[in-house]
Motif scaffolding. Structure first.
Motif, PDB file in Angstrom:
ATOM      1  N   LEU A 158       3.897   6.469  -9.669  1.00 26.58           N
ATOM      2  CA  LEU A 158       3.773   5.019  -9.732  1.00 26.58           C
ATOM      3  C   LEU A 158       4.956   4.345  -9.065  1.00 26.58           C
ATOM      4  O   LEU A 158       4.799   3.324  -8.379  1.00 26.58           O
TER       5      LEU A 158
ATOM      6  N   VAL B  94       4.358   4.300  -5.368  1.00 25.05           N
ATOM      7  CA  VAL B  94       3.384   3.267  -5.015  1.00 25.05           C
ATOM      8  C   VAL B  94       4.042   1.895  -5.037  1.00 25.05           C
ATOM      9  O   VAL B  94       3.848   1.069  -4.128  1.00 25.05           O
ATOM     10  N   LEU B  95       4.837   1.641  -6.048  1.00 27.18           N
ATOM     11  CA  LEU B  95       5.477   0.336  -6.183  1.00 27.18           C
ATOM     12  C   LEU B  95       6.531   0.101  -5.101  1.00 27.18           C
ATOM     13  O   LEU B  95       6.819  -1.048  -4.769  1.00 27.18           O
TER      14      LEU B  95
ATOM     15  N   TYR C 166       4.508  -1.418  -2.518  1.00 32.07           N
ATOM     16  CA  TYR C 166       4.238  -2.800  -2.915  1.00 32.07           C
ATOM     17  C   TYR C 166       5.448  -3.690  -2.634  1.00 32.07           C
ATOM     18  O   TYR C 166       5.304  -4.829  -2.184  1.00 32.07           O
TER      19      TYR C 166
ATOM     20  N   HIS D 174      -4.773  -5.950 -10.991  1.00 32.25           N
ATOM     21  CA  HIS D 174      -3.593  -5.275 -11.539  1.00 32.25           C
ATOM     22  C   HIS D 174      -3.200  -5.759 -12.942  1.00 32.25           C
ATOM     23  O   HIS D 174      -2.397  -5.103 -13.618  1.00 32.25           O
TER      24      HIS D 174
ATOM     25  N   TYR E 168      -2.643   3.046  -7.392  1.00 37.06           N
ATOM     26  CA  TYR E 168      -1.882   2.427  -8.478  1.00 37.06           C
ATOM     27  C   TYR E 168      -2.444   2.796  -9.855  1.00 37.06           C
ATOM     28  O   TYR E 168      -1.711   3.185 -10.763  1.00 37.06           O
TER      29      TYR E 168
ATOM     30  N   GLU F  34      -5.277  -0.441  -5.347  1.00 32.41           N
ATOM     31  CA  GLU F  34      -5.138  -0.513  -6.810  1.00 32.41           C
ATOM     32  C   GLU F  34      -5.965   0.566  -7.489  1.00 32.41           C
ATOM     33  O   GLU F  34      -5.498   1.244  -8.409  1.00 32.41           O
TER      34      GLU F  34
END
Length: 215
Positions: A139, A142-143, A146, A168, A106, A102
């Protein structure tokens, strides 16, 4: 001795505030007006020499950096409220890992989006469209990671809510709100389900209602 958290209205501080609320810890707040430069005044620099927010004061003990404060609260009050650190060394390792994700993967592109889309207009600065585009792409990458992680676990560190999830909350609230890029969350099935779960927690609802900037 009641704990005191400084600058509770700002997103980074809310990481600490939501941890306090989750653990059921009583605390007081002291507002710090960043626009007036109160964070650079000698009395504030005495407790945070870098002039950043937040700071937690616990009697004679002072600690700054939002994620360090989260860890301190979760450890000191481990016996009350939900265990936000994991019950085994392996679970703790996963919590620490995703807290670092994070912070290092993130948060940077999300902060860039926040500064350029939310705060630049308020402060009279032009938004950097190149930075916005690049940050959204970063982003999104990164997601995607996730999404893969959350397809295997209910929460980032496993099947338990932890500090890694709570960290987050404040800036993702900007992402789905004033930044106007909720699709980055909603277009990913497992990320969306995770966000719905953590953002609907009673502690976060309380923090969002009680501590908010007028933006």
């Amino acid at each position: 001795m009641v704990l005191t958290i400084y600058a509770p209205l700002f997103a980074s501080s809310k990481r600490a505030v939501v941890t306090l609320v989750e653990k059921g810890v009583s605390f007081e707040t002291v507002n710090v007006d960043l626009m007036k430069g109160e964070q650079r005044q000698p009395e504030y620099l005495a407790i945070q020499p870098f002039g950043k927010i937040p700071v937690l004061v616990d009697g004679d003990y002072k600690i700054f950096e939002s994620r360090a404060i989260m860890r301190y609260i979760a450890e000191k009050y481990r016996s009350q409220g939900p265990d936000l650190l994991g019950k085994t060394i392996e679970e703790r390792g996963q919590v620490e890992q995703w807290l670092d994700v994070e912070a290092t993967s993130y948060h940077p592109p999300l902060l860039a989006l926040t500064l350029n889309i939310v705060f630049a207009p308020l402060m009279g600065f032009p938004a950097d469209e190149k930075v916005i585009k690049e940050s959204e792409e970063k982003l999104g990458e990164v997601l995607d990671v996730y999404e893969a992680q959350l397809s295997k676990n209910e929460y980032l560190a496993g099947d338990f809510v932890s500090l890694a999830d709570l960290a987050h909350l404040p800036f993702t609230e900007y992402l789905v709100g004033p930044i106007g890029k909720a699709h980055l969350i909603k277009d990913r099935k497992h990320v969306s389900a995770w966000w719905d779960k953590i953002s609907s927690r009673a502690a976060w609802k309380e923090v969002s209602a009680k501590y908010s900037l007028p933006v």
